[in-house]
Design an enzyme around this catalytic site. Structure first.
Site, PDB file in Angstrom:
ATOM      1  N   GLY A   1       0.814  -1.204   0.000  1.00 27.43           N
ATOM      2  CA  GLY A   1       0.000   0.000   0.000  1.00 27.43           C
ATOM      3  C   GLY A   1       0.846   1.250   0.000  1.00 27.43           C
ATOM      4  O   GLY A   1       2.058   1.212   0.157  1.00 27.43           O
ATOM      5  N   SER A   2       0.201   2.368  -0.210  1.00 27.47           N
ATOM      6  CA  SER A   2       0.911   3.643  -0.238  1.00 27.47           C
ATOM      7  C   SER A   2       1.308   4.059   1.175  1.00 27.47           C
ATOM      8  O   SER A   2       0.720   3.632   2.157  1.00 27.47           O
ATOM      9  CB  SER A   2       0.037   4.716  -0.873  1.00 27.47           C
ATOM     10  OG  SER A   2      -0.308   4.363  -2.189  1.00 27.47           O
TER      11      SER A   2
END
Length: 282
Positions: free
Chosen positions: A252-253
């Site tokens: 994920g970011s």
């Protein structure tokens, strides 16, 4: 004599291979961007300078916003026209026009989702600044296409294809595809709904991390779950995953910060690392 003929045949083979290799190299090098000298670009209101650093990344210096985005469109097309073509065809559901039946499932999924329809409705709602940027960018892309019909990337040559001129909707539609690739929670929501229908709400909840009290709920109490919730959409996505990816974005970011005591400038740094799907080029 036999030995001499063998040598002659070998030299002939090497010569043919050299010619073929030279032709292939010419095809690969022909579309490479011009990175020095001067270019005439109609539509500019003032001179623009494009400087490429040691990694080949272009830095554009313009005297007004219109020229900045026009030059960006031109330079973007210089470096990535085939990638841009592939992406806009993905967003419009037009891959099968080039690749045939293997892309039909992807086109079908994208058209059912209606990304192009949404982008078309969104276009008239753009503010003046956004429309100025997009129109100038598109003009830059089209200027490159018009100037380089005989110097297109190798993929166009192999597929015997010519890129259509760009339209503002082409810019918006890829934004929808990026959103689709990043907003994949609907997949897990459909799977969770199927899980609840299979094992019950309490057992399904036990498999999840505890939800923090006081946070909003998006599913109202009393909602009904079925074992085939979202099955059709998941099937379509699975069939299209060869072109769109399967939604696995890694961890994920994230974002990170460094205090000024640890930087060369003495100022704090804040950075974001958006984990997008792997692409070539990225």
């Amino acid at each position: 004599m036999r030995f001499g003929r063998t040598i002659g045949a070998a030299l002939g083979t090497l010569g043919g291979a050299a010619l073929a290799g030279g032709a292939a190299l010419a095809l690969l090098r022909r579309p490479l961007p011009k990175t020095s000298g001067r270019l005439q670009l109609s539509g500019l209101r003032a001179p623009v300078q494009v400087l490429r650093d040691r990694w080949g990344v272009p830095h554009i210096y313009a005297q007004n916003v219109h020229d900045l985005f026009l030059a960006q469109g031109y330079v973007h097309a210089q470096d990535r026209l085939w990638q841009m073509e592939l992406q806009r065809r993905t967003g419009h559901g037009r891959l099968a026009e080039l690749f045939g039946e293997i892309a039909l499932d992807t086109d079908r999924f994208v058209r059912i989702m209606g990304f192009a329809r949404v982008a078309r409705r969104e276009l008239p709602t753009l503010g003046e600044d956004a429309r100025l940027a997009i129109d100038a960018y598109v003009a830059g892309v089209n200027a490159f296409i018009e100037q380089n019909r005989r110097r297109l990337p190798l993929e166009f040559t192999l597929l015997r294809a010519q890129p259509e001129l760009w339209q503002p909707i082409d810019v918006l539609v890829w934004g929808k595809m990026l959103a689709q690739n990043l907003a994949r929670s609907w997949i897990t929501e459909a799977l969770r709904a199927q899980l609840v229908a299979t094992v019950g709400l309490e057992r399904a909840a036990a498999l999840e991390p505890e939800y923090m009290a006081g946070h909003p709920l998006t599913v109202p109490s009393g909602a009904r779950y079925t074992r085939n919730a979202g099955a059709d959409a998941l099937h379509l996505l699975g069939a299209a995953s060869g072109w769109l990816g399967n939604g696995e974005l890694g961890q994920g970011s994230n974002a990170w910060a460094v205090g000024g005591a640890h930087t060369a400038t003495g100022h704090a740094l804040l950075a974001n690392d958006a984990h997008l799907l792997l692409q070539t080029p990225s």
